[in-house]
Structures are given as C-alpha cells and as structure tokens.
Design an enzyme around this catalytic site. Structure first.
Site, PDB file in Angstrom:
ATOM      1  N   ARG A 262       0.843  -1.196   0.000  1.00 23.20           N
ATOM      2  CA  ARG A 262       0.000   0.000   0.000  1.00 23.20           C
ATOM      3  C   ARG A 262       0.879   1.247   0.000  1.00 23.20           C
ATOM      4  O   ARG A 262       1.875   1.319   0.721  1.00 23.20           O
ATOM      5  CB  ARG A 262      -0.929   0.016   1.217  1.00 23.20           C
ATOM      6  CG  ARG A 262      -1.889  -1.163   1.217  1.00 23.20           C
ATOM      7  CD  ARG A 262      -2.874  -1.107   2.361  1.00 23.20           C
ATOM      8  NE  ARG A 262      -3.680  -2.325   2.399  1.00 23.20           N
ATOM      9  CZ  ARG A 262      -4.561  -2.609   3.338  1.00 23.20           C
ATOM     10  NH1 ARG A 262      -4.755  -1.762   4.347  1.00 23.20           N
ATOM     11  NH2 ARG A 262      -5.258  -3.740   3.298  1.00 23.20           N
ATOM     12  N   GLU A 349      -6.345  -0.805  15.498  1.00 27.84           N
ATOM     13  CA  GLU A 349      -6.968  -1.779  14.596  1.00 27.84           C
ATOM     14  C   GLU A 349      -5.994  -2.893  14.208  1.00 27.84           C
ATOM     15  O   GLU A 349      -4.853  -2.636  13.839  1.00 27.84           O
ATOM     16  CB  GLU A 349      -7.449  -1.076  13.326  1.00 27.84           C
ATOM     17  CG  GLU A 349      -8.095  -2.024  12.314  1.00 27.84           C
ATOM     18  CD  GLU A 349      -8.131  -1.458  10.906  1.00 27.84           C
ATOM     19  OE1 GLU A 349      -8.186  -2.265   9.959  1.00 27.84           O
ATOM     20  OE2 GLU A 349      -8.068  -0.219  10.754  1.00 27.84           O
TER      21      GLU A 349
END
Length: 427
Positions: A262, A349
């Site tokens: 990413r 997360e």
C-alpha cells in the site's frame, strides 16, 4: 456497484443513504445519464427497425420494377447504416459515462450502522481479555526490537525508503510463526480453504473489489500494467468472478497469507515510527462468498474467527462497529477489532471484517443459482483480516515484554518457534 434500476425506482432512498455516509446526493445525475442512454438506445432501435423495413420495401420495389424507388431506398439504408455506426460509438460513450458514475458511488450502509463522521463516532460493542499490568513503564515495539538488534529501520530505509522494516533472527521467525498459526487455525477449525494467491492482478480484479477507479493512488502499479495487491481480498474475492456458482458450493470460504502493498498516500505524518503502518506487510485474509439470506450471519461468524486469533494469543482487544463516515467504500457494515498496545496505551486496529452485499458481485459478474431455479442471483461477498500479521507481532512484543527487554513467547506460538519460550534480554 449499485443497480441502476433500483436507483430509478428509489432515488430518495439512494440520496438518504448517501447523506448518512456524508456523501452528496447522486440520484438525479445518475438518472439523467441513464435516461440519455435509454433514449439513445430507443433511437438506435428505431433506426434498425426502419432499416429492416426499407430492406423489405426494396424487394417490393424491384418486384414491381420501380427502380427509382429502389435506388432511393438503397440510399436511405446507406444513410441509416452510417447513422447506426455513429450511434454505436455514442452508445459506448454513454455506457461508459454511466458505468464510471456508478463505480464512484459507495455502497449503502445497513440500517443498524451508526451514523457519524469519523472514528470518534464508532460504537464499541465489547471488550475482551485483561490488559497486562506491568510493574514498569512498557516500551513500544520499535524500542524493544531495536534494543535487541532484531529490528532495523535505518538499513531498510537505505534499501527501500521510509515505511519499510527489516526483521532479523528470532523476530523474523516470530512473524512467520504468527502467520502460520493463523492459517492453521482458520483452515483446521474455521472451515476456510487455504489459497496460494497471485500478488499481481489486472485492472479488472481491482475494479471488482472496488479499489479502482477511486483508490488508484493508494496502490502500486507496475510498468507493464499490473498492480501489486493491497490485500489478498482482491484475488480471493475474484475467485467468483464471471461465474455462476451452484448454491450447494456456498458458502465458499477461502483464506491466504500474503504480503500486501500500500502506498499509504493519505497517511503522511501518521504512525511514522515503527512498523505499524508500512508499504509492505503480511496479512492473513479471510473471504466468504455466500447467499443473500446468509451473509449477515456469515459476517458474525467471520468476526468471531478473527477474534479467536487474539483470544488464543492472550491479547486484550475490543470490537467496534464503524460509523457510516468511517466505513470502507464497498462495505455495508464493518466491525473493527482493535488490539491493546501497552507501549502506546491505546487500542489499535488489527482486523476489519466487512459484509458487502452484492456490491462487489455486480462489478465482477459473480452469481449463483439456487436448486431448481433457472434465474440467477448475485452472490454476497465478505472479507476480513484474520489478522494483520505485522500488527499481531507488535501486539505480542508489547504485551509479552519483560522488564529486561526480553519477550515471552505466547504458549500457542511455541510449537512454531521450536519450543523457544523467550527472545531477547537485558539491554
């Protein structure tokens, strides 16, 4: 992608759902594009009908030896043919405009998704596990890793730039152990089939899982036109692409351990220390392909599978329902699992589990046929991290650290570590 027929019949419901996401209304523009396309198709059909009629009239004219009429009809057909050819190009342009506009509309949230603007409006569902109580100030993972000489950011930057990490020795093995443990758990206890998935994919695959066209800047593109996967969700979900699946094969549950790539284009200045937010990282992904009437139950099941990873590792975590403003583009509902990181003193997360309805299936042409039915229906797709391996490594390091800087290996991982119980030491 949403159904344009549903939008024509429910323009107010579309705009209300988009407003819940904090997005502007879109129904009027979409319907205008669709009406222009439909009107043009009607005109093309009229031209084709007239061409067929004129062809029949030529035969009659020649039968009565009316050559002048026959010539006029032949000339008319030539004009119609040219107009149809031009019209077909216009049809492709109008189809493309409508498809592009639809492709940029996010999925519609389920009714029970909390309305909000950002992560501050997410709703906590539950907390699980006990946070460790240290008799010393806990360090962050990068402090522990660098002190052991097993985590090197400087050399990684010389090789690849920022947001890369080199792991060495026991830490590299611990990361590998985590990935293997997760795969074994999901395949032997949760019913997922392991897949060795491609890491390079075509435009169509990323369009199918809604990364393209909207999120191209978040991806890495190769010089010959392929893309590095941002998550194994892309190849795993596309296993259903352009297929009609027998309902007896559903639910299809698949999992893969892959590197993910990413660009982190929107994360400038965020999590710049350590390996929390990287350009390259490992993740175990879970994907389910199922029917419309079972997808919500499958969402709960998938989230439970991801939670089980953290339970077995003995890590404290919480589960939150993402609000409409924080939810991903293709999701109808998302649960985030956030693991406790003592070094940061915060939950972060580590997994995100989403139900997408038929949103991705429409983009992929993925359908199923129920027993005895001639008609087909779009499948429902779900995806979830089971879990992010790099973040699990961070969580294990910070939660199992000792005052001397060593890290105790969680019991469930020791078989993958040749029985090693502790790595590192005083520094």
């Amino acid at each position: 992608m949403l159904d344009i027929k549903w939008i024509r019949d429910n323009p107010d419901r579309l705009d209300e759902a988009l407003a819940r996401r904090g997005a502007p209304p879109a129904a009027a523009d979409l319907i205008r594009l669709d009406e222009a396309r439909r009107e043009h198709l009607k005109r093309l059909q009229e031209l084709q009908n007239r061409r067929n009629e004129a062809s029949r009239e030529i035969g009659k004219a020649k039968a009565t030896r009316d050559e002048a009429l026959a010539e006029r009809l032949i000339a008319e057909i030539a004009e119609i043919k040219a107009e149809i050819q031009d019209g077909e190009e216009t049809e492709r342009r109008l189809d493309g405009s409508l498809e592009d506009a639809l492709a940029r509309i996010p999925n519609l949230p389920l009714e029970d998704v909390p309305v909000g603007r950002d992560e501050a409006d997410n709703v906590e569902l539950r907390r699980v596990g006990e946070r460790p109580d240290f008799g010393f100030k806990p360090r962050e993972h990068y402090e522990l890793g660098e002190a052991m000489g097993l985590m090197d950011f400087d050399q990684a930057a010389k090789i690849s730039g920022s947001r890369f990490t080199i792991l060495k020795g026991a830490l590299a093995r611990l990361e590998r152990a985590l990935g293997q443990f997760m795969l074994d758990l999901h395949t032997t206890e949760h019913g997922y089939q392991e897949i060795a998935a491609p890491l390079l994919v075509r435009d169509e695959a990323l369009f199918g899982t809604n990364q393209l066209p909207k999120f191209a800047e978040d991806l890495f593109h190769t010089t010959e036109g392929r893309w590095l996967i941002p998550t194994a969700e892309v190849p795993l979900t596309n296993l259903a692409r352009e297929r009609i699946i027998d309902v007896a094969e559903l639910p299809m549950r698949v999992t893969a351990l892959t590197p993910c790539f990413r660009s982190e284009a929107g994360s400038a200045g965020r999590d710049t220390r350590g390996m929390l937010r990287q350009h390259q990282f490992y993740k175990v992904e879970m994907v389910s392909i199922t029917t419309s009437d079972t997808s919500l139950d499958e969402h709960e099941r998938m989230t439970g599978a991801a939670e089980e990873v953290l339970k077995r590792l003995g890590l404290a975590y919480r589960v939150v329902t993402l609000c409409t403003g924080d939810m991903g583009f293709g999701a109808r509902k998302t649960y985030d699992i956030e693991v406790w990181l003592p070094g940061q003193g915060a939950y972060r997360e580590i997994s995100s589990c989403s139900v997408c309805g038929d949103f991705q299936a429409r983009r992929m042409g993925a359908r199923y046929r129920a027993e005895g039915d001639k008609a087909t229906q779009f499948v429902h797709t779900l995806n979830g991290s089971g879990v992010a391996v790099g973040r699990a490594l961070i969580a294990v390091m910070e939660n199992y650290q000792n005052e001397d800087g060593s890290i105790t290996i969680p019991p469930v991982l020791r078989p993958y570590m040749a029985g090693i119980e502790r790595i590192g030491g005083a520094s």
